[in-house]
Write an enzyme that holds these catalytic residues in place. Structure first.
Site, mmCIF file in Angstrom:
data_model
loop_
_atom_site.group_PDB
_atom_site.id
_atom_site.type_symbol
_atom_site.label_atom_id
_atom_site.label_comp_id
_atom_site.label_asym_id
_atom_site.label_seq_id
_atom_site.Cartn_x
_atom_site.Cartn_y
_atom_site.Cartn_z
ATOM 1 N N CYS A 1 -3.548 6.976 0.851
ATOM 2 C CA CYS A 1 -3.499 5.750 0.054
ATOM 3 C C CYS A 1 -3.242 6.043 -1.426
ATOM 4 O O CYS A 1 -3.503 5.196 -2.290
ATOM 5 C CB CYS A 1 -4.774 4.930 0.216
ATOM 6 N N GLY B 1 0.803 -1.209 0.000
ATOM 7 C CA GLY B 1 0.000 0.000 0.000
ATOM 8 C C GLY B 1 0.840 1.265 0.000
ATOM 9 O O GLY B 1 2.047 1.245 -0.235
ATOM 10 N N GLY C 1 -1.988 -4.733 9.094
ATOM 11 C CA GLY C 1 -3.399 -5.084 9.139
ATOM 12 C C GLY C 1 -4.313 -3.952 8.738
ATOM 13 O O GLY C 1 -4.235 -3.465 7.614
#
Length: 275
Positions: free
Chosen positions: A215, A75, A197
């Site tokens: 993001c 990510g 996570g």
């Protein structure tokens, strides 16, 4: 899957420094690989911190030079801080590891959690995490009063919301009725054991996200359970609900190795194959 152990590592005034939690993850990861502890999920809050996954570009980082911790998860860049429930499920998976299936299970648990608080969420194709879907484009209010035909985000791939005022800020996506992310997911798998996570926005100050391109997504924003429900929701309320759904989803999952197809016989290449 074996029974899932939860460790509530620290909240509020006892929020856990990101680097300290990262080291805690490494220690649990090593123990899980050696089978000296069961699958374990660390749950906690962090003091305010920006973290950048391996795919983060310089153009997505804070413009004011705010420090960012580069981490070994997938990510891009995100923020962690007060009012955000962070979970690090550290689990042993069968090899070859099906990373996508693991991400989908985390999404399932968070979608169920949001539903218990009256917030309808979904997945967005091509984007991990849990989302509150916005109105159809033609029904949304136009930023700055402009016609959608002139919305710069539709035509400028380098459009930077950080330089264009609050009407484009990620934290205001709900007012614009756009898609907005409620929970982010970024993981790493090493030696068949997961790390990192999810981060679920419960009642944070979402303006922290306005300093970055969250993001790496420029055409959507962020939200929280508190914003979507119009009432204060606390970490203490959400904790047992998250634990319940993580346990239901992860303990009852029928784990299987990622399917690896046999090589095809020599044949003409197909357009798009392997992308």
């Amino acid at each position: 899957m074996s029974e899932l152990r939860f460790v509530r590592a620290g909240f509020g005034e006892e929020a856990v420094d990101y680097r300290e939690a990262w080291q805690m993850q490494r220690e649990v990861h090593a123990a899980r690989f050696e089978d000296t502890v069961p699958d374990t999920c660390l749950l906690l809050e962090h003091p305010p911190v920006y973290t950048a996954g391996r795919r983060t570009t310089d153009s997505e980082r804070p413009l004011d030079g705010t420090p960012v911790i580069d981490v070994d998860r997938g990510g891009k860049i995100t923020w962690h801080g007060p009012g955000q429930l962070v979970g690090y499920p550290i689990q042993k998976l069968p090899r070859p590891v099906d990373v996508v299936a693991h991400v989908r299970r985390l999404e399932d648990a968070l979608i169920r959690t949001a539903a218990d608080f009256g917030v309808e969420t979904s997945r967005v194709e091509g984007r991990s995490g849990v989302w509150v879907l916005g109105d159809p484009v033609e029904e949304r209010p136009s930023p700055g009063g402009l016609s959608l035909d002139f919305d710069p985000r539709l035509h400028d791939e380098e459009f930077d919301p950080r330089l264009n005022g609050p009407e484009y800020a990620p934290s205001n996506a709900g007012q614009r009725r756009e898609d907005r992310k409620l929970a982010a997911i970024g993981i790493r798998v090493a030696k068949g054991v997961t790390m990192h996570g999810f981060a679920l926005n419960v009642n944070p100050d979402n303006t922290w996200f306005d300093r970055i391109v969250p993001c790496g997504i420029r055409d959507a924003g962020v939200t929280s359970l508190t914003y979507e429900r119009g009432r204060e929701i606390t970490i203490a309320e959400v904790l047992p609900v998250v634990e319940k759904h993580l346990r239901d989803v992860l303990e009852n999952a029928e784990l299987a190795p990622r399917a690896v197809g046999a090589p095809e016989a020599a044949s003409p290449a197909r357009p798009g194959a392997g992308e």
